[in-house]
Write a protein that holds these residues in place. Structure first.
Motif, mmCIF file in Angstrom:
data_model
loop_
_atom_site.group_PDB
_atom_site.id
_atom_site.type_symbol
_atom_site.label_atom_id
_atom_site.label_comp_id
_atom_site.label_asym_id
_atom_site.label_seq_id
_atom_site.Cartn_x
_atom_site.Cartn_y
_atom_site.Cartn_z
ATOM 1 N N THR A 1 -0.457 6.708 -6.261
ATOM 2 C CA THR A 1 -1.333 7.303 -6.984
ATOM 3 C C THR A 1 -0.824 8.915 -6.998
ATOM 4 O O THR A 1 -1.453 9.890 -7.061
ATOM 5 C CB THR A 1 -1.866 6.437 -5.456
ATOM 6 O OG1 THR A 1 -2.604 6.179 -5.642
ATOM 7 C CG2 THR A 1 -3.318 7.948 -5.690
ATOM 8 N N LEU B 1 1.278 1.610 -3.727
ATOM 9 C CA LEU B 1 -0.057 2.400 -4.205
ATOM 10 C C LEU B 1 0.271 3.419 -3.909
ATOM 11 O O LEU B 1 -0.273 4.308 -4.752
ATOM 12 C CB LEU B 1 -0.265 1.606 -3.716
ATOM 13 C CG LEU B 1 -2.334 1.688 -4.002
ATOM 14 C CD1 LEU B 1 -2.305 1.887 -5.850
ATOM 15 C CD2 LEU B 1 -3.404 0.749 -3.568
ATOM 16 N N GLY B 2 0.317 4.130 -2.269
ATOM 17 C CA GLY B 2 0.144 5.072 -2.293
ATOM 18 C C GLY B 2 1.524 6.537 -3.428
ATOM 19 O O GLY B 2 0.728 7.202 -3.468
ATOM 20 N N GLN C 1 0.095 10.292 -10.624
ATOM 21 C CA GLN C 1 -1.121 10.489 -11.059
ATOM 22 C C GLN C 1 -1.447 11.902 -10.490
ATOM 23 O O GLN C 1 -2.120 12.805 -11.352
ATOM 24 C CB GLN C 1 -1.979 9.106 -11.103
ATOM 25 C CG GLN C 1 -1.482 7.567 -11.697
ATOM 26 C CD GLN C 1 -2.551 7.013 -11.411
ATOM 27 O OE1 GLN C 1 -3.259 6.777 -9.992
ATOM 28 N NE2 GLN C 1 -2.726 6.242 -12.822
ATOM 29 N N ALA C 2 -1.798 12.109 -9.516
ATOM 30 C CA ALA C 2 -2.692 12.827 -9.148
ATOM 31 C C ALA C 2 -0.992 14.860 -9.292
ATOM 32 O O ALA C 2 -2.226 15.749 -10.078
ATOM 33 C CB ALA C 2 -2.513 13.489 -7.063
ATOM 34 N N LYS D 1 -3.487 3.200 -14.059
ATOM 35 C CA LYS D 1 -2.039 1.932 -13.778
ATOM 36 C C LYS D 1 -2.273 0.939 -12.423
ATOM 37 O O LYS D 1 -3.086 1.255 -12.140
ATOM 38 C CB LYS D 1 -1.097 3.318 -13.354
ATOM 39 C CG LYS D 1 -0.725 3.795 -14.917
ATOM 40 C CD LYS D 1 0.238 5.008 -14.661
ATOM 41 C CE LYS D 1 0.397 5.273 -15.682
ATOM 42 N NZ LYS D 1 1.834 6.999 -15.323
ATOM 43 N N TYR D 2 -1.718 0.040 -12.551
ATOM 44 C CA TYR D 2 -1.606 -1.024 -11.907
ATOM 45 C C TYR D 2 0.211 -1.236 -10.560
ATOM 46 O O TYR D 2 1.038 -1.057 -11.868
ATOM 47 C CB TYR D 2 -2.132 -2.374 -12.559
ATOM 48 C CG TYR D 2 -3.632 -2.447 -12.758
ATOM 49 C CD1 TYR D 2 -4.701 -2.379 -12.273
ATOM 50 C CD2 TYR D 2 -3.437 -2.272 -14.214
ATOM 51 C CE1 TYR D 2 -5.664 -2.473 -13.269
ATOM 52 C CE2 TYR D 2 -4.526 -2.356 -14.868
ATOM 53 C CZ TYR D 2 -5.648 -2.248 -14.193
ATOM 54 O OH TYR D 2 -6.774 -2.358 -14.928
ATOM 55 N N TYR E 1 0.907 -1.655 0.060
ATOM 56 C CA TYR E 1 0.379 -0.386 0.201
ATOM 57 C C TYR E 1 0.808 0.888 -0.102
ATOM 58 O O TYR E 1 0.548 2.278 -0.453
ATOM 59 C CB TYR E 1 -1.206 -0.356 1.312
ATOM 60 C CG TYR E 1 -2.312 -0.890 0.753
ATOM 61 C CD1 TYR E 1 -3.323 -0.648 -0.015
ATOM 62 C CD2 TYR E 1 -2.335 -2.070 1.492
ATOM 63 C CE1 TYR E 1 -3.934 -1.420 -0.066
ATOM 64 C CE2 TYR E 1 -3.061 -3.512 0.755
ATOM 65 C CZ TYR E 1 -4.466 -2.710 0.208
ATOM 66 O OH TYR E 1 -5.100 -3.348 -0.366
#
Length: 93
Positions: A50, A46-47, A53-54, A70-71, A43
Motif C-alpha cells: 500500500t 500489505l502495508g 502504491q501511495a 495488485k494483490y 498485514y
C-alpha cells in the motif's frame, strides 16, 4: 456493540471449541485470541504494498484509476502451539 462482539467472538468460539476437543482456524491472525491456526495474508506486507502504491500516486502523480490492481501472492500460516498441544494435534514441520 459490534466492536465488543468482534473482540469477544474469537475468544468465546475458541473456548467452546477447546472444551469440545475441536479447534478453530481463521483467515485473519487470531491465534493470540485462541484460534489453533490462521492462514491468510501478512498485514505488514500489505502495508508495504500500500505504501508503494501511495508513493506512485503522491510523488509520481499516477492516477489511481489508471494503476493496476495488485494483490499479495504470499500467504502466511500461523500456529498457536499451546492450543495444538492441548488438543494433541499434529502439523507438518
Amino acid at each position: 456493540m459490534s466492536r465488543l462482539i468482534k473482540l469477544l467472538l474469537p475468544v468465546c468460539l475458541s473456548k467452546i471449541a477447546l472444551e469440545n476437543n475441536k479447534f478453530v482456524v481463521c483467515s485473519e491472525n487470531l491465534t493470540d485470541k485462541g484460534a489453533a491456526a490462521s492462514y491468510g495474508i501478512d498485514y505488514y506486507q500489505l502495508g508495504k504494498l500500500t505504501a508503494k502504491q501511495a508513493v506512485e500516486i503522491l510523488e509520481n502523480r499516477n492516477i489511481p484509476q489508471n494503476m493496476p490492481i495488485k494483490y499479495l501472492e504470499d500467504t502466511k500460516l500461523t500456529l498457536n502451539e499451546d492450543i495444538i498441544k492441548k488438543l494433541n494435534l499434529k502439523f507438518f514441520e
